[in-house]
Design an enzyme around this catalytic site. Structure first.
Site, PDB file in Angstrom:
ATOM      1  N   HIS A 108      -5.730   6.545  -1.455  1.00  0.00           N
ATOM      2  CA  HIS A 108      -6.304   5.158  -0.617  1.00  0.00           C
ATOM      3  C   HIS A 108      -7.467   5.310  -0.169  1.00  0.00           C
ATOM      4  CE1 HIS A 108      -1.776   4.857  -1.112  1.00  0.00           C
ATOM      5  NE2 HIS A 108      -2.962   3.183  -1.261  1.00  0.00           N
ATOM      6  N   ASP A 111      -6.278   7.695   3.245  1.00  0.00           N
ATOM      7  CA  ASP A 111      -5.190   8.523   3.308  1.00  0.00           C
ATOM      8  C   ASP A 111      -6.813   9.342   3.567  1.00  0.00           C
ATOM      9  OD1 ASP A 111      -3.828   7.024   1.894  1.00  0.00           O
ATOM     10  OD2 ASP A 111      -3.918   7.176  -0.132  1.00  0.00           O
TER      11      ASP A 111
HETATM   12  C1  XLS Z   1       3.409   0.610  -3.093  1.00  0.00           C
HETATM   13  C2  XLS Z   1       2.751   1.150  -3.973  1.00  0.00           C
HETATM   14  C3  XLS Z   1       1.573   1.626  -3.579  1.00  0.00           C
HETATM   15  C4  XLS Z   1       0.454   1.969  -4.751  1.00  0.00           C
HETATM   16  C5  XLS Z   1      -1.345   1.841  -4.508  1.00  0.00           C
HETATM   17  O1  XLS Z   1       4.395   0.238  -3.725  1.00  0.00           O
HETATM   18  O2  XLS Z   1       3.050   1.753  -4.922  1.00  0.00           O
HETATM   19  O3  XLS Z   1       1.375   3.107  -3.615  1.00  0.00           O
HETATM   20  O4  XLS Z   1       0.586   2.620  -5.987  1.00  0.00           O
HETATM   21  O5  XLS Z   1      -1.209   1.701  -3.208  1.00  0.00           O
END
Ligand code: XLS
Ligand code: NI
Ligand code: NI
Length: 444
Positions: A108, A111
């Site tokens: 993200h 991140d």
């Molecule tokens: C949350 C999601 C998230 C996505 C990316 O439950 O899995 O981690 O994979 O935003």
């Protein structure tokens, strides 16, 4: 496999590159089943699975939960300078990936680096860290499987991002997605993901669902047009999840998203990124979700993890269940693998009390080996057992004669009526579920 990449500080000291040692090995820091060069079902394992590490779980998440603060004091998350901290974190990520022998990561925007106090400050920071990332990637095999924008953590998105009832917030989300797409393209990202944790509602009483769905479809079109105009060739992936954090999320499951993509004319550019624990939260198996996606040609990519049979939330544990994984791999092989440029992203976290840095290695080695082993099992089931023929024989009455005429659309309902009169009560034919189940067990 690329060589080990160590930055200014070595974070995972005493760990060298993880090797395939075979199933007799007792070395906990070795692969027992994942041999990247082994050919299974016509492709090397490395080609079958583009494994990826999730930046957020492995390098950001400190183990905090609603009942307590973080337990994981990662040595790369200690600088007060946000840019220096982000560089240290990236050094740790590259060291980890190269030691694990995994070439891909997913991120993200937030991140990579913390948001600044203004949009411009955030953009400046993103430039700085993607410059650094680009430099670090040079001459290595490290790549980005997908990037995404975190449109759910910041309080500004409490009423949704692209589905927010307030246009200014939608515009802000648009800016964030533009920046995240720019960052993904800059780092050579192969796909771009949308997961809509806040795209849904807490109460239908204050929600105009139709309007929100129209808006998010508009938003997806804009994002796609922007990225395509910048030369992005990869897939856009929508990640279904039924709920959490919203009470009801619009991207509920594979079937819901497939219908949405058709309705809003997004079918050519978007596929699905399916997550195991999201499937189980939607009361499906992951194999079911994969089959639904594969039927529509939308089996784009996967977030690998597992849920907990006793808990009703996304526990994001590393995959270990061979039976579940084998069922998934049967669908995967039937579909000919991913129907795009996707891979297997470990959207999984070590437990809050797994606080050693080595635990990150054990977790990923375990997940990778579980996938590798299940792929081998599924391939053997398909090539050495009656599994495929048992299943196709069940449908053989449609392969020729009048059944084939039905398939080809040459019969009418009146024809069926006439036939039923001629043939009388159909025979009882066993579904033999137990036999199929035994075949799976035999090969595990
Ligand atoms: C949350 C999601 C998230 C996505 C990316 O439950 O899995 O981690 O994979 O935003
Ligand atoms: Ni996910
Ligand atoms: Ni999830």
């Amino acid at each position: 496999m690329s060589k080990v990449i160590i930055g200014e500080t070595e974070y995972f000291k005493g760990i060298s590159q993880i090797q395939f040692e075979g199933k007799e090995s007792r070395n906990p820091l070795a692969f027992k089943y994942y041999d990247p060069n082994r050919i299974v079902s016509g492709k090397t394992m490395a080609e079958q699975f583009k494994f990826a590490v999730a930046y957020w779980h492995s390098f950001c998440n400190n183990g905090g939960d609603p009942f307590g603060v973080g337990t994981k004091l990662y040595p790369w998350n200690t600088s007060c300078d946000p840019i220096q901290n982000a560089k240290n974190k990236m050094d740790a990520a590259f060291e980890f990936l190269s030691k694990l022998g995994v070439n891909y990561f997913c991120f993200h925007d937030v991140d990579l680096i913390d948001e600044g106090s203004s949009l411009s400050e955030t953009e400046y920071r993103l430039q700085a860290i993607t410059d650094y990332g680009l430099e670090k990637m040079k001459g290595t095999d490290i790549k980005v499987l997908w990037g995404t924008a975190n449109l759910f953590s910041n309080p500004r998105y409490m009423n949704g991002a692209a589905t927010n009832p307030d246009f200014n917030t939608v515009a802000y989300a648009g800016a964030q997605v533009k920046n995240a797409i720019d960052a993904t393209i800059k780092l050579g990202g192969e796909n771009y993901v949308f997961w809509g944790g806040r795209e849904g509602y807490m109460s239908l009483l204050n929600t105009n669902m139709k309007r929100e769905l129209d808006n998010i479809a508009q938003f997806f079109h804009m994002a796609k047009d922007y990225a395509r105009a910048r030369g992005f060739k990869g897939d856009f992936l929508i990640e279904p999840k039924p709920a959490e954090p919203s009470k009801h999320q619009y991207d509920f499951d594979a079937a819901t998203v497939t219908g949405f993509l058709r309705e809003y004319n997004l079918f050519d550019d978007f596929k699905l990124n399916l997550e195991v624990n999201h499937a189980t939260l939607a009361n499906h198996t992951m194999a079911h979700e994969m089959q639904v996606a594969a039927n529509a040609g939308l089996l784009g990519s996967m977030d690998a993890n597992r849920g907990d049979y006793q808990n009703g939330w996304d526990t994001d544990q590393f995959p270990v269940d061979l039976y579940e994984l084998t069922e998934m791999m049967l669908v995967f092989l039937d579909a000919g693998g991913f129907q795009g440029g996707g891979g297997i992203n470990f959207d999984a976290k070590t437990r809050r009390n797994s606080t050693d840095l080595t635990d990150l290695f054990y977790a990923h080695i375990g997940g990778i080996d579980a996938f590798a082993r299940s792929l081998i099992i599924a391939d053997r089931i398909k090539s050495e057992s009656d599994y495929d023929s048992l299943r196709s024989d069940r449908y053989s009455s449609f392969d020729s004669g009048i059944g084939l005429e039905f398939t080809d659309g040459k019969l009418s309902l009146s024809d069926l009526h006439k036939l039923a009169h001629q043939q009388g009560e159909p025979q009882q034919i066993s579904g033999k579920q137990e036999l199929y189940e035994n075949i799976i067990n035999q090969f595990i």
